[in-house]
Design an enzyme around this catalytic site. Sequence first.
Site, PDB file in Angstrom:
ATOM      1  CG  HIS A   1      -0.115   0.095   2.505  1.00  0.00           C
ATOM      2  ND1 HIS A   1       0.537  -0.989   3.032  1.00  0.00           N
ATOM      3  CD2 HIS A   1       0.171   1.141   3.302  1.00  0.00           C
ATOM      4  CE1 HIS A   1       1.181  -0.617   4.120  1.00  0.00           C
ATOM      5  NE2 HIS A   1       0.976   0.670   4.307  1.00  0.00           N
TER       6      HIS A   1
ATOM      7  CG  HIS B   1       0.391   5.772   3.014  1.00  0.00           C
ATOM      8  ND1 HIS B   1      -0.908   5.333   3.107  1.00  0.00           N
ATOM      9  CD2 HIS B   1       1.104   5.093   3.941  1.00  0.00           C
ATOM     10  CE1 HIS B   1      -0.989   4.433   4.080  1.00  0.00           C
ATOM     11  NE2 HIS B   1       0.226   4.274   4.592  1.00  0.00           N
TER      12      HIS B   1
END
Length: 154
Positions: free
Chosen positions: A59, A74
């Site tokens: 992620h 992110h």
Amino acid sequence: MTTTSVMAPIGGRAVGLHDVPDPVFSQGMVGYGAAIDPPREVIDAVAPVSGTLMRLMPHAFVVMTPEGVGVLVHLGIDTVRLEGEGFTTHASQGDDVTVGQAVISYDVPAVEAKGLSPMVPVVVMDERDADNIRLSIEAGSQISCGAALFVATK
């Protein structure tokens, strides 16, 4: 002093970091930069700078430039909880990447279906002075993947 141009790792709507729904990002705890609200589709997140892929998680990723500037991308907020669901990596930790190279495919609808924000913070790691970041685009504007997002001065 070094100046680093950071490109948008995805397209979408530019968002000020202070509007990210997570205090870790909105208060600059990991560094300063900007964020992007992505389109609601599967997209590729690309390297915002050229360098070495110092950290790769399903992620999120960090690219370290040759000048020692680490840029974190992110994908979504609290997406670590998904344990990789909705993400496909296209590189390996330690790889050298060039700006614009696909690093992770991001299934934005799958993340939203889990009730999480798909917002993508892009920050210079450990940057403690917000004045060292100069946005290249106005918040609320549409930005294309690979377009100039901000310039960092260290």
